[in-house]
Design a protein around this motif. Sequence first.
Motif, PDB file in Angstrom:
ATOM      1  N   ALA A 359       0.509  -1.498  -0.160  1.00 25.24           N
ATOM      2  CA  ALA A 359       0.333   0.157   0.570  1.00 25.24           C
ATOM      3  C   ALA A 359       0.751   1.569  -0.184  1.00 25.24           C
ATOM      4  CB  ALA A 359      -0.752  -0.416   1.400  1.00 25.24           C
ATOM      5  N   SER A 360       1.546   1.100   0.719  1.00 27.07           N
ATOM      6  CA  SER A 360       2.753   2.410   0.806  1.00 27.07           C
ATOM      7  C   SER A 360       3.423   2.649  -0.129  1.00 27.07           C
ATOM      8  CB  SER A 360       3.817   2.354   2.035  1.00 27.07           C
ATOM      9  OG  SER A 360       3.343   1.469   3.215  1.00 27.07           O
ATOM     10  N   LEU A 361       4.182   1.541  -1.382  1.00 24.40           N
ATOM     11  CA  LEU A 361       4.428   1.910  -1.952  1.00 24.40           C
ATOM     12  C   LEU A 361       3.988   2.006  -3.542  1.00 24.40           C
ATOM     13  CD1 LEU A 361       6.341  -1.647  -2.426  1.00 24.40           C
ATOM     14  CD2 LEU A 361       7.628   0.584  -2.082  1.00 24.40           C
ATOM     15  N   GLN A 362       2.728   1.608  -2.887  1.00 26.40           N
ATOM     16  CA  GLN A 362       1.347   2.295  -4.537  1.00 26.40           C
ATOM     17  C   GLN A 362       1.405   3.933  -4.074  1.00 26.40           C
ATOM     18  OE1 GLN A 362      -1.913  -0.391  -3.737  1.00 26.40           O
ATOM     19  NE2 GLN A 362      -1.185  -1.690  -5.099  1.00 26.40           N
ATOM     20  N   LEU A 363       1.492   3.875  -2.765  1.00 30.85           N
ATOM     21  CA  LEU A 363       0.799   5.670  -2.840  1.00 30.85           C
ATOM     22  C   LEU A 363       2.078   6.278  -3.573  1.00 30.85           C
ATOM     23  CD1 LEU A 363      -0.892   5.699   0.125  1.00 30.85           C
ATOM     24  CD2 LEU A 363      -1.824   6.971  -1.177  1.00 30.85           C
ATOM     25  N   LEU A 364       3.289   5.445  -2.485  1.00 31.91           N
ATOM     26  CA  LEU A 364       4.487   6.114  -3.341  1.00 31.91           C
ATOM     27  C   LEU A 364       4.555   6.646  -5.162  1.00 31.91           C
ATOM     28  CD1 LEU A 364       7.245   5.357  -0.705  1.00 31.91           C
ATOM     29  CD2 LEU A 364       6.533   7.508  -0.977  1.00 31.91           C
ATOM     30  N   GLN A 365       4.059   5.445  -5.672  1.00 32.96           N
ATOM     31  CA  GLN A 365       4.146   4.770  -6.352  1.00 32.96           C
ATOM     32  C   GLN A 365       3.680   6.072  -7.595  1.00 32.96           C
ATOM     33  OE1 GLN A 365       5.543   3.031  -8.937  1.00 32.96           O
ATOM     34  NE2 GLN A 365       4.696   3.502 -10.953  1.00 32.96           N
ATOM     35  N   LYS A 368       4.970   9.569  -7.459  1.00 27.79           N
ATOM     36  CA  LYS A 368       6.204   9.980  -7.629  1.00 27.79           C
ATOM     37  C   LYS A 368       7.037  11.361  -8.374  1.00 27.79           C
ATOM     38  CE  LYS A 368       6.916   7.061 -12.064  1.00 27.79           C
ATOM     39  NZ  LYS A 368       6.116   6.875 -12.260  1.00 27.79           N
ATOM     40  N   ASP A 369       5.833  11.795  -9.747  1.00 28.47           N
ATOM     41  CA  ASP A 369       5.581  12.939 -10.226  1.00 28.47           C
ATOM     42  C   ASP A 369       5.833  14.196  -8.976  1.00 28.47           C
ATOM     43  OD1 ASP A 369       6.430  11.167 -12.358  1.00 28.47           O
ATOM     44  OD2 ASP A 369       5.014  11.124 -12.954  1.00 28.47           O
ATOM     45  N   ASN A 370       4.272  13.641  -8.414  1.00 26.71           N
ATOM     46  CA  ASN A 370       4.393  15.637  -7.891  1.00 26.71           C
ATOM     47  C   ASN A 370       4.687  15.332  -6.599  1.00 26.71           C
ATOM     48  OD1 ASN A 370       2.948  17.617  -6.785  1.00 26.71           O
ATOM     49  ND2 ASN A 370       1.093  17.645  -7.606  1.00 26.71           N
ATOM     50  N   PRO A 371       5.692  15.121  -5.705  1.00 28.63           N
ATOM     51  CA  PRO A 371       5.516  14.324  -4.725  1.00 28.63           C
ATOM     52  C   PRO A 371       5.690  15.141  -3.687  1.00 28.63           C
ATOM     53  CG  PRO A 371       8.018  14.559  -4.972  1.00 28.63           C
ATOM     54  CD  PRO A 371       6.784  14.958  -6.038  1.00 28.63           C
ATOM     55  N   ASN A 372       3.976  14.740  -2.328  1.00 26.11           N
ATOM     56  CA  ASN A 372       3.807  15.088  -1.112  1.00 26.11           C
ATOM     57  C   ASN A 372       4.556  15.324   0.180  1.00 26.11           C
ATOM     58  OD1 ASN A 372       2.145  16.129   1.385  1.00 26.11           O
ATOM     59  ND2 ASN A 372       0.728  14.943   0.480  1.00 26.11           N
ATOM     60  N   LEU A 373       5.263  16.092   0.165  1.00 22.04           N
ATOM     61  CA  LEU A 373       6.041  16.706   1.162  1.00 22.04           C
ATOM     62  C   LEU A 373       5.747  15.714   2.600  1.00 22.04           C
ATOM     63  CD1 LEU A 373       8.089  19.431  -0.397  1.00 22.04           C
ATOM     64  CD2 LEU A 373       9.066  17.397  -0.638  1.00 22.04           C
ATOM     65  N   LYS A 374       5.253  16.415   3.091  1.00 22.23           N
ATOM     66  CA  LYS A 374       3.559  16.236   4.135  1.00 22.23           C
ATOM     67  C   LYS A 374       4.436  14.295   4.115  1.00 22.23           C
ATOM     68  CE  LYS A 374       0.851  17.420   7.506  1.00 22.23           C
ATOM     69  NZ  LYS A 374      -0.224  18.217   7.387  1.00 22.23           N
ATOM     70  N   MET A 375       3.136  13.939   3.109  1.00 22.92           N
ATOM     71  CA  MET A 375       2.991  12.353   3.402  1.00 22.92           C
ATOM     72  C   MET A 375       4.170  11.281   2.817  1.00 22.92           C
ATOM     73  SD  MET A 375      -0.446  11.480   3.468  1.00 22.92           S
ATOM     74  CE  MET A 375      -0.085   9.992   2.945  1.00 22.92           C
ATOM     75  N   LEU A 376       5.241  11.874   2.611  1.00 23.12           N
ATOM     76  CA  LEU A 376       7.046  11.093   1.508  1.00 23.12           C
ATOM     77  C   LEU A 376       7.901  10.314   3.195  1.00 23.12           C
ATOM     78  CD1 LEU A 376       7.543  10.903  -0.894  1.00 23.12           C
ATOM     79  CD2 LEU A 376       9.845  12.394  -0.205  1.00 23.12           C
ATOM     80  N   PRO A 377       7.635  11.704   3.930  1.00 22.93           N
ATOM     81  CA  PRO A 377       8.372  10.518   5.303  1.00 22.93           C
ATOM     82  C   PRO A 377       7.550   9.511   5.924  1.00 22.93           C
ATOM     83  CG  PRO A 377       8.428  13.185   5.667  1.00 22.93           C
ATOM     84  CD  PRO A 377       7.682  12.668   4.001  1.00 22.93           C
ATOM     85  N   LEU A 378       6.352  10.506   5.857  1.00 22.57           N
ATOM     86  CA  LEU A 378       5.641   9.363   6.833  1.00 22.57           C
ATOM     87  C   LEU A 378       5.261   8.407   5.912  1.00 22.57           C
ATOM     88  CD1 LEU A 378       2.393  11.102   7.974  1.00 22.57           C
ATOM     89  CD2 LEU A 378       4.020  10.776   9.276  1.00 22.57           C
ATOM     90  N   LEU A 379       5.428   7.611   4.526  1.00 29.72           N
ATOM     91  CA  LEU A 379       4.790   6.646   3.634  1.00 29.72           C
ATOM     92  C   LEU A 379       6.513   6.077   3.897  1.00 29.72           C
ATOM     93  CD1 LEU A 379       3.341   7.705   0.622  1.00 29.72           C
ATOM     94  CD2 LEU A 379       2.134   6.304   2.185  1.00 29.72           C
TER      95      LEU A 379
END
Length: 559
Positions: A359-365, A368-379
């Motif tokens: 699930a985390s990897l799908q969200l990161l995927q 990937k072109d428009n990273p959410n800087l708040k979510m990124l470290p959490l994921l």
Amino acid sequence: MEEQKTNKQLQDELEEARYQLEEANELIEAIRSGDVDALLIKSDEGHQLYTLENADITYRIFIEQMNEGAALLNADRSIQYCNSRFAEWVGMPLEKVIGKDFTQLVATDDFTHCIELLNDARYKNTKGELSLKGQRVVEMPVSVSLTMLKTKEAPSLSLILTDLTAQKKAQRLLKHQNTLLEEAQAETKRLNAYLEQKVAERTKELYANQQRLALMLETMAEGVGITDANGQMTYANPMAQRILGLKQNAILERTYDDPQWQNLRLDGSPLPSHEHPMAVMLTTGQPVYDCEIAVQPPDKERFYISINAAPVKDDDGNIVAGIGTFMDVTNRRKAIQQKDEFISVASHELRTPITSLKASLQLLQRMKDNPNLKMLPLLIEQSNKSLNKVSVLINDLLNATKLTEGQLLLNKSAFKIGDLVQNCCHHIRVEGVYQLMSTGDDNLYVYADSGKIDQVLDNFVNNAVKYAPHSKEIQINFERIDNMVKISVTDFGMGIPPEKVPYLFERYYRVDTGGHQYSGLGLGLYICSEIIKKHDGQVGATSELGKGSTFWFTLPMAV
Ligand code: ADP
């Protein structure tokens, strides 16, 4: 009273008597000399004629025709008269025999005996046996009857001889047959003795075999039950009684498929009679091997047995009995069940973090072109956590496999146990949610594999965090007891039911926590226990429901 007779009368009577005597003597002389041929005798029945010549001839013919030999001997043992039979026996013409000394005709060996017989016969009728010598080469055995004849002339001895040749031959034959019989009897006796010895030996051997067999049956690790051709139990060895939990008498009252056994298939459904391995064997006449069934005694835990069934047949191939050997395979069956359960638990345990990682990897995927800087470290943190969980599970699995294969290698050294306790469980200390309090003598040295002991301590503390999440304080204590150092980890959580405590260190064992799902494979404490045992130490746990638990282990002190 008779009237007194006068002298004259008496003299006349005497004269008359003398005359009569003279007349009688003359008559006798005439008879003896052959002058008188016949006598006319007056009797009550009238006159009778007695022919003397006829009587003598008849007598002589009779003597001649007798089968016996007859002879008359004079006092000097010479033969006065003999019949032709006797002459024939001694192999001489009659006229030559007359006048011969009888003893000369007797076999030399019998001479003394012959003299004795002749002497005895002078006083009484005598009988004996002799052999006649005669002119023949072969001696002839005879029996002799000797009678003294008191004739008017010199007394003579009459001899009647009977040929004993046939009788002796028969006797010899009989004797020979007797000898043969005796020999046969001796042989039979010898054979009997031999047979008796063989029977005794065989009986002893059989007895010894029987004893051996009985001992084998008595001490066998397998249960042995024997039935008759109808399936009625006729024997159960001690192990059979132990496995079935019944005394021999109770077993012998049943058939192998008695409903009281409550036989079940492995899936727990009732086992139909015809599916019982003994029934299959009795109907097909073929042995059945390693057939597993379950038995549910009314008041005890269900157990599993593996049965081999074999028929006993007579010479015509008819089944006369059945032998069932069986062993309790409950542990084997439980291990299989446990393994099945473990595989399902392990799959489930692995799937949870992998699903979360996915699930985390799908969200990161997606971002990937428009990273959410708040979510990124959490994921990323979430992914790491999931991956860590997978890694811990896989490590446990690998460790457990290594342990079962005996591949646990230790790299021992002496180190201060206090140092190890201070530096353990870095991740928990960093998180700062739980407080690790340690007490003990800082100078206690142990001789152990520090990496493995760190792993054990880590496991105990992690379990405290996992199973006692509300106990913010976790105490680690170390102390010396004799030549060992005891290290214990105490939490103040929910505790463990006392009846479960003895099983905590078993492989795959997990306490049912009643609703709350904790992830885990039931391998952590098992691995810890194996590591400590390999160090010649001990592990254990004490717990009180609602108050908390203490898990401890001991290690040898470094000397
Ligand atoms: P798991 O991987 O399931 O945690 P473990 O072998 O580490 O396996 O633990 C075996 C069982 O012991 C756990 O399922 C848990 O129920 C019980 N247990 C272990 N530590 C504690 C503790 N500190 N408090 C209560 N229960 C515990």
